[in-house]
Write an enzyme that holds these catalytic residues in place. Structure first.
Site, PDB file in Angstrom:
ATOM      1  N   SER A 104       2.854  10.114   0.302  1.00 39.88           N
ATOM      2  CA  SER A 104       2.115  10.608  -0.861  1.00 39.88           C
ATOM      3  C   SER A 104       2.430   9.788  -2.116  1.00 39.88           C
ATOM      4  O   SER A 104       2.282   8.575  -2.088  1.00 39.88           O
ATOM      5  CB  SER A 104       2.412  12.096  -1.047  1.00 39.88           C
ATOM      6  OG  SER A 104       1.542  12.643  -1.980  1.00 39.88           O
ATOM      7  N   ASP A 246      -3.594   9.453  -6.072  1.00 40.41           N
ATOM      8  CA  ASP A 246      -2.277   9.042  -5.572  1.00 40.41           C
ATOM      9  C   ASP A 246      -2.507   8.257  -4.268  1.00 40.41           C
ATOM     10  O   ASP A 246      -3.651   8.128  -3.823  1.00 40.41           O
ATOM     11  CB  ASP A 246      -1.334  10.257  -5.448  1.00 40.41           C
ATOM     12  CG  ASP A 246      -1.644  11.170  -4.284  1.00 40.41           C
ATOM     13  OD1 ASP A 246      -2.799  11.169  -3.825  1.00 40.41           O
ATOM     14  OD2 ASP A 246      -0.742  11.889  -3.831  1.00 40.41           O
ATOM     15  N   ASP A 248      -2.274   8.623  -1.106  1.00 34.58           N
ATOM     16  CA  ASP A 248      -3.007   9.187   0.036  1.00 34.58           C
ATOM     17  C   ASP A 248      -4.246   9.948  -0.418  1.00 34.58           C
ATOM     18  O   ASP A 248      -4.901  10.623   0.379  1.00 34.58           O
ATOM     19  CB  ASP A 248      -2.104  10.052   0.925  1.00 34.58           C
ATOM     20  CG  ASP A 248      -1.559  11.279   0.219  1.00 34.58           C
ATOM     21  OD1 ASP A 248      -1.264  11.195  -0.986  1.00 34.58           O
ATOM     22  OD2 ASP A 248      -1.443  12.346   0.866  1.00 34.58           O
ATOM     23  N   ASP A 250      -5.027  12.572  -2.085  1.00 35.16           N
ATOM     24  CA  ASP A 250      -5.279  14.015  -2.118  1.00 35.16           C
ATOM     25  C   ASP A 250      -5.214  14.544  -3.545  1.00 35.16           C
ATOM     26  O   ASP A 250      -5.886  15.509  -3.883  1.00 35.16           O
ATOM     27  CB  ASP A 250      -4.377  14.806  -1.147  1.00 35.16           C
ATOM     28  CG  ASP A 250      -2.897  14.600  -1.371  1.00 35.16           C
ATOM     29  OD1 ASP A 250      -2.518  13.730  -2.173  1.00 35.16           O
ATOM     30  OD2 ASP A 250      -2.110  15.329  -0.730  1.00 35.16           O
TER      31      ASP A 250
HETATM   32 MG    MG Z   1      -0.588  12.930  -2.053  1.00 33.84          MG
END
Ligand code: MG
Length: 462
Positions: A104, A246, A248, A250
């Site tokens: 993340s 960010d 990834d 999300d």
């Molecule tokens: Mg993330």
């Protein structure tokens, strides 16, 4: 921070070349295979595996996939995809589970493994604990040769994701505005799919850090101090809005048309304000998210379900209560029509439609939401003292008849003029205090009062 492998409800996280070895990744693949096979009644389970752009992603994928296939599970290689994309693909492919290899917002030295349910949501706490137990016991079933899993590649995830996001907005309305949008994709998994989305929405995209190299151009957490480049780009291009993801993809944060970072709490607030402007239903969020959400819901005649911290808790509440939207104040917007996970693409689409439909600027939409001041701080607290601190605080505030206490996640005290949440960290000997009020002086005084009570308890425990 001490370099140790973290195994929690949200998955596994550690350092590459340090605590997160290929051996551990392979063992977690074997452990997940064992868990899925226990519930699969003979049929061979399938797991969809995605990864973000980190250089260590290939190595980690190979190790996890080796464990899964050795344990008798078929693997679908999603390649480099966002976390919400992996969740959507897991559900679309009717896989029995999903895995995302990502750390993340953590710096590049980290990587991690996150496990998903068949519907794409992260594992709930009991399943995560069971997986940890299997891994700790280290007793894995190695499949006989005829049952070893096989692997195939799946490349449709980005397309599915963009289509699912576009289905829930009015493409024509957004497209007619030809918005100028700057997106900082932080060289992460959001790079390619965000370009596809912006094309569909007919936005004029200026993407910065848009090469999916995994060489993050700045500290990757999408918070104010890391986003100067985005704020400047919005001003330079005269854009309508700036978005930061960010690695990834999300989480999402928003910069207004003046290049001003408006705060991560506004992402969910704006998306919720839009969602409730044309749909009726509950909203779910965690105990540390701003009261802005309560105000927005109340204005629309709707209620808010509060959950303990942790994305899986919010996702479970969204499903249980049939919420129209939910998420976290850290920039995590969840629309269950796409997948029960935080999704930066969902956030961008909802906010762009809000702008398109109202004809208002982002700064004007943000100004329509009641403004709060949030204070976050932490202090050292020896392990085990937190319950005594919570008890002392409840005694301290028990004279306030208008105080409401919630102990689902540390202690949250709600007063008419402010709220405060105090909880022990799972990973460090500290306590975190978070407080919010419309008035800076009120929240400062409340946080100071909490700190005084906590200090007295800690001193007497020495
Ligand atoms: Mg993330």
């Amino acid at each position: 921070m001490e370099d140790r492998l973290m195994v929690s409800v949200s998955g596994v996280r550690g350092t590459i070349g340090g605590t997160l070895t290929p051996h551990i990744a392979c063992d977690f693949g074997l452990a997940f295979a064992r868990m899925l096979k226990a519930g699969a009644a003979g049929a061979r389970p399938t797991v969809a595996v995605g990864r973000d752009t980190r250089r260590s992603g290939d190595m980690m994928f190979n190790a996890v996939a080796a464990g899964l296939t050795a344990g008798g599970v078929d693997v679908i290689d999603l390649g480099v995809v966002t976390t919400p994309g992996a969740a959507l693909a897991t559900s679309r492919l009717k896989a029995q589970g999903g895995v995302v290899i990502t750390a993340s917002h953590n710096p590049i030295v980290y990587n991690g493994i996150k496990f998903l349910q068949p519907n794409g949501a992260g594992l709930a706490a009991p399943a995560a604990q069971e997986l940890k137990k299997i891994w700790e016991a280290g007793q894995f079933d190695l499949s006989a040769v005829e049952n070893v899993g096989v692997q195939r590649a799946e490349t449709r995830t980005h397309g599915w994701h963009v289509d699912a996001v576009c289905e829930m907005v009015d493409l024509k309305t957004i497209a007619s505005r030809r918005f100028k949008v700057v997106v900082d994709s932080i060289n992460g998994a959001g790079c390619a799919v965000t370009r596809l989305l912006m094309e569909k929405l007919c936005c004029k995209l200026d993407q910065i850090n848009g090469e999916p190299t995994g060489q993050f151009a700045h500290t990757p957490e999408p918070i104010r101090e890391n986003l100067d480049q985005l704020c400047q780009a919005v001003r330079k291009h005269g854009a309508d809005v700036g978005f930061a993801q960010d690695p990834d993809a999300d989480r999402l944060v928003v910069v207004d048309e003046n290049g001003v970072f408006i705060g991560e709490e506004y992402t969910l607030a704006l998306a919720t304000a839009f969602a409730l402007s044309h749909r009726k239903g509950k909203v779910a969020t965690n105990l540390s998210t701003s009261r802005m959400i309560d105000d927005i819901a109340a204005a629309a005649g709707q209620s808010v379900v509060r959950t303990p911290t942790g994305e899986a808790n919010v996702a479970a509440a969204i499903i249980k209560h049939g919420c129209v939207i939910g998420g976290e104040g850290n920039g995590g917007v969840i629309d269950p029509r796409v997948a029960p996970v935080r999704d930066s693409l969902v956030g961008m689409a909802l906010i762009l439609q809000y702008m398109a439909q109202t004809g208002k600027k982002l700064s004007e939409l943000a100004a329509m939401i009641p403004h709060y001041v949030m204070v976050k701080t932490k202090f050292p607290c020896p392990a085990g003292v937190a319950p005594a601190v919570a008890e002392a605080l409840m005694r301290e505030f028990s004279s306030r008849k208008d105080a409401a206490f919630n102990t689902d996640d540390g202690l949250r005290i709600d007063l008419p003029e402010a709220w405060v949440n105090v909880r022990a960290s799972n990973t460090e000997p500290i306590m975190r205090i978070m407080g919010e009020s419309k008035d800076q002086a009120v929240v400062d005084a409340l946080v100071a009062q909490v700190r005084r009570v906590a200090d007295a308890v800690i001193a007497s425990a020495d």
